[in-house]
Motif scaffolding. Structure first.
Motif, PDB file in Angstrom:
ATOM      1  N   TYR A 114       6.591  -9.989  33.723  1.00  0.00           N
ATOM      2  CA  TYR A 114       7.457  -8.103  33.221  1.00  0.00           C
ATOM      3  C   TYR A 114       6.956  -7.251  32.186  1.00  0.00           C
ATOM      4  CZ  TYR A 114      12.170 -10.459  34.229  1.00  0.00           C
ATOM      5  OH  TYR A 114      13.352 -10.927  35.489  1.00  0.00           O
ATOM      6  N   ARG A 115       7.234  -6.314  31.397  1.00  0.00           N
ATOM      7  CA  ARG A 115       6.699  -4.934  30.620  1.00  0.00           C
ATOM      8  C   ARG A 115       7.514  -5.532  29.694  1.00  0.00           C
ATOM      9  NH1 ARG A 115       8.481  -1.861  34.365  1.00  0.00           N
ATOM     10  NH2 ARG A 115       6.714  -0.074  35.594  1.00  0.00           N
ATOM     11  N   PHE A 116       6.402  -5.966  28.639  1.00  0.00           N
ATOM     12  CA  PHE A 116       7.516  -6.310  27.149  1.00  0.00           C
ATOM     13  C   PHE A 116       7.061  -5.019  26.488  1.00  0.00           C
ATOM     14  CE2 PHE A 116       7.298  -8.600  22.839  1.00  0.00           C
ATOM     15  CZ  PHE A 116       8.252  -9.184  23.286  1.00  0.00           C
ATOM     16  N   ARG A 117       7.998  -4.679  25.446  1.00  0.00           N
ATOM     17  CA  ARG A 117       8.077  -3.246  24.539  1.00  0.00           C
ATOM     18  C   ARG A 117       8.671  -4.141  23.093  1.00  0.00           C
ATOM     19  NH1 ARG A 117       8.770   0.594  21.092  1.00  0.00           N
ATOM     20  NH2 ARG A 117       8.411   2.376  22.105  1.00  0.00           N
ATOM     21  N   CYS A 118       7.952  -4.282  21.737  1.00  0.00           N
ATOM     22  CA  CYS A 118       8.210  -4.256  21.136  1.00  0.00           C
ATOM     23  C   CYS A 118       8.198  -2.958  19.704  1.00  0.00           C
ATOM     24  CB  CYS A 118       6.798  -4.844  19.802  1.00  0.00           C
ATOM     25  SG  CYS A 118       7.579  -4.879  18.269  1.00  0.00           S
ATOM     26  N   VAL A 119       9.956  -3.519  19.084  1.00  0.00           N
ATOM     27  CA  VAL A 119      10.847  -1.817  18.582  1.00  0.00           C
ATOM     28  C   VAL A 119       8.972  -1.606  17.716  1.00  0.00           C
ATOM     29  CG1 VAL A 119      11.498  -3.390  15.998  1.00  0.00           C
ATOM     30  CG2 VAL A 119      12.066  -1.494  17.201  1.00  0.00           C
ATOM     31  N   GLU A 120       7.905  -2.367  17.185  1.00  0.00           N
ATOM     32  CA  GLU A 120       7.525  -1.023  16.345  1.00  0.00           C
ATOM     33  C   GLU A 120       6.619  -0.134  17.266  1.00  0.00           C
ATOM     34  OE1 GLU A 120       6.339  -5.802  13.782  1.00  0.00           O
ATOM     35  OE2 GLU A 120       5.169  -5.234  15.568  1.00  0.00           O
ATOM     36  N   THR A 121       6.505  -0.311  18.162  1.00  0.00           N
ATOM     37  CA  THR A 121       5.631   0.583  19.167  1.00  0.00           C
ATOM     38  C   THR A 121       4.656  -0.190  20.365  1.00  0.00           C
ATOM     39  OG1 THR A 121       4.155   2.210  17.861  1.00  0.00           O
ATOM     40  CG2 THR A 121       6.538   2.334  18.247  1.00  0.00           C
ATOM     41  N   TRP A 122       4.064  -1.448  19.696  1.00  0.00           N
ATOM     42  CA  TRP A 122       3.618  -1.683  21.167  1.00  0.00           C
ATOM     43  C   TRP A 122       3.754  -2.809  21.979  1.00  0.00           C
ATOM     44  CZ3 TRP A 122       3.483  -6.915  21.095  1.00  0.00           C
ATOM     45  CH2 TRP A 122       4.099  -8.395  20.490  1.00  0.00           C
ATOM     46  N   SER A 123       2.955  -2.871  23.158  1.00  0.00           N
ATOM     47  CA  SER A 123       4.000  -3.279  23.870  1.00  0.00           C
ATOM     48  C   SER A 123       2.335  -3.916  24.878  1.00  0.00           C
ATOM     49  CB  SER A 123       4.120  -2.147  25.469  1.00  0.00           C
ATOM     50  OG  SER A 123       2.987  -1.204  25.573  1.00  0.00           O
ATOM     51  N   MET A 124       3.132  -5.265  25.716  1.00  0.00           N
ATOM     52  CA  MET A 124       2.177  -5.933  26.357  1.00  0.00           C
ATOM     53  C   MET A 124       3.362  -5.803  28.351  1.00  0.00           C
ATOM     54  SD  MET A 124       2.231  -9.377  24.814  1.00  0.00           S
ATOM     55  CE  MET A 124       3.969  -9.952  23.909  1.00  0.00           C
ATOM     56  N   VAL A 125       2.072  -6.383  29.124  1.00  0.00           N
ATOM     57  CA  VAL A 125       2.488  -7.233  30.419  1.00  0.00           C
ATOM     58  C   VAL A 125       2.219  -8.710  30.356  1.00  0.00           C
ATOM     59  CG1 VAL A 125       2.791  -6.941  32.870  1.00  0.00           C
ATOM     60  CG2 VAL A 125       2.486  -4.574  31.358  1.00  0.00           C
ATOM     61  N   VAL A 126       3.594  -9.318  30.842  1.00  0.00           N
ATOM     62  CA  VAL A 126       3.054 -11.268  30.287  1.00  0.00           C
ATOM     63  C   VAL A 126       3.804 -11.468  31.634  1.00  0.00           C
ATOM     64  CG1 VAL A 126       4.115 -13.164  29.143  1.00  0.00           C
ATOM     65  CG2 VAL A 126       3.952 -10.550  27.840  1.00  0.00           C
ATOM     66  N   PRO A 127       3.341 -12.251  32.097  1.00  0.00           N
ATOM     67  CA  PRO A 127       3.691 -13.526  33.591  1.00  0.00           C
ATOM     68  C   PRO A 127       3.922 -14.786  32.867  1.00  0.00           C
ATOM     69  CG  PRO A 127       1.144 -13.843  33.001  1.00  0.00           C
ATOM     70  CD  PRO A 127       1.638 -12.789  31.741  1.00  0.00           C
ATOM     71  N   TRP A 128       5.620 -14.647  32.511  1.00  0.00           N
ATOM     72  CA  TRP A 128       6.240 -15.751  32.176  1.00  0.00           C
ATOM     73  C   TRP A 128       6.360 -16.455  33.227  1.00  0.00           C
ATOM     74  CZ3 TRP A 128       6.833 -14.896  26.781  1.00  0.00           C
ATOM     75  CH2 TRP A 128       6.908 -13.740  26.554  1.00  0.00           C
ATOM     76  N   ILE A 129       7.077 -17.097  32.935  1.00  0.00           N
ATOM     77  CA  ILE A 129       7.330 -18.953  33.531  1.00  0.00           C
ATOM     78  C   ILE A 129       8.596 -19.508  33.763  1.00  0.00           C
ATOM     79  CG2 ILE A 129       7.225 -20.908  34.996  1.00  0.00           C
ATOM     80  CD1 ILE A 129       3.705 -20.643  34.293  1.00  0.00           C
ATOM     81  N   GLY A 130       9.947 -18.854  33.885  1.00  0.00           N
ATOM     82  CA  GLY A 130      10.747 -19.409  33.613  1.00  0.00           C
ATOM     83  C   GLY A 130      12.171 -19.134  34.750  1.00  0.00           C
TER      84      GLY A 130
END
Length: 297
Positions: A112-128
């Motif tokens: 998933y894409r992950f977007r912080c309100v602080e304007t930085w972002s990342m793409v993370v492979p979560w397990i769930g």
């Protein structure tokens, strides 16, 4: 050649799944997560996954510290021994789940894409697993319109909770509308990068809602409540003019102190345009049909 008796072999397999009996619960969760199978995400969108070192060391977890580096340092020995999650409110009957219960849900990897309100972002492979599976297990009544989540409150484990003047009001709470919680994209995560969650990333259980700003994805959950009325969440109470209940990623609605039109991915120098609903507009826009997204920010 010595052949292991079948009964002993079965016991050994069970032992490996359950983990070494005398070890801490965190180690037990590690062994179970590694022993259990989870389906891999094929990454059909070809998202560029953020470097693991960056994603696990650039975090916001105020309970530990408002300083990102200190939060990681303080979280190193975070103990999840005997962790329980209580389910209550408008459901057939209250439930208490251990992490062993949680790990029985069908685990899968979600990139998933992950977007912080602080304007930085990342793409993370979560397990769930999809939150809706747990909701179905809880059997909410017709009065349940919202799902409220609460982070652990433990002053011995969280330095900022024990501060003379805590940064925010604890325990941390977040909530989703029922249809948001039931959406297939909404997951409860127990791991990332094919490993169990670290303390600073929300061990042992956190919410992940990829089309919303990161603060909605509450960490270290101990309580899930099903309620009839929209609950006030932590950041909504702290600064209601800056943090609304929905917190959908919307490049057209600026934060009062900065624009949300662009973001900088961790590890990259240049910014890029932020996507509506963080790139999940096709999947979730129908949830907000006929809503004023500037008013319901």
């Amino acid at each position: 050649m010595f052949i292991t008796p079948e009964e002993l072999y079965k016991k050994r397999r069970q032992f490996l799944k359950l983990g070494v009996g005398a070890m801490l619960s965190s180690s037990l969760i590690n062994s179970k997560l590694l022993a259990l199978e989870f389906s891999s995400d094929k990454n059909a969108q070809k998202l560029s996954i953020t470097d693991e070192e960056l994603a696990t060391n650039y975090v916001n977890f105020y309970e530990f510290s408002t300083n990102k580096k200190k939060a990681v340092e303080y979280a190193k020995n975070f103990d999840v021994k005997n962790w329980e999650i209580s389910l209550s409110g408008e459901i057939e009957k209250p439930l208490k789940l251990t992490m062993e219960d949680i790990l029985k849900f069908p685990l899968e990897e979600r990139i998933y894409r992950f977007r912080c309100v602080e304007t930085w972002s990342m793409v993370v492979p979560w397990i769930g697993f999809e939150l809706r599976y747990l909701i179905e297990k809880a059997k909410p009544t017709s009065k349940a319109k919202y799902v409220k989540f609460t982070t652990l409150f433990d002053k011995e484990k969280f330095p900022d909770q024990n501060a003379l003047f805590p940064t925010i009001k604890y325990p941390y709470t977040e909530a989703l509308r029922m249809d948001e919680a039931m959406h297939p994209l909404t997951i409860l995560a127990v791991g990332m990068y094919k490993k169990p969650l670290l303390g600073q990333n929300g061990a042992p259980l956190r919410l992940v809602v990829p089309w919303k700003y990161g603060f909605k994805s509450i960490k270290s959950i101990v309580k899930i409540e099903f309620v009839e009325n929209e609950p006030k969440t932590t950041w909504q109470e702290y600064a209601p003019n800056e943090y609304g209940f929905y917190a959908n990623v919307n490049p057209n609605v600026s934060h009062p102190r900065w624009s949300q039109a662009n973001e900088r991915a961790l590890g990259e120098f240049f910014t890029k345009p932020t996507l509506m609903f963080n790139g999940y507009e096709k999947e979730v826009a129908s949830l907000y049909a006929n809503m004023d997204l500037k008013k319901n920010f």
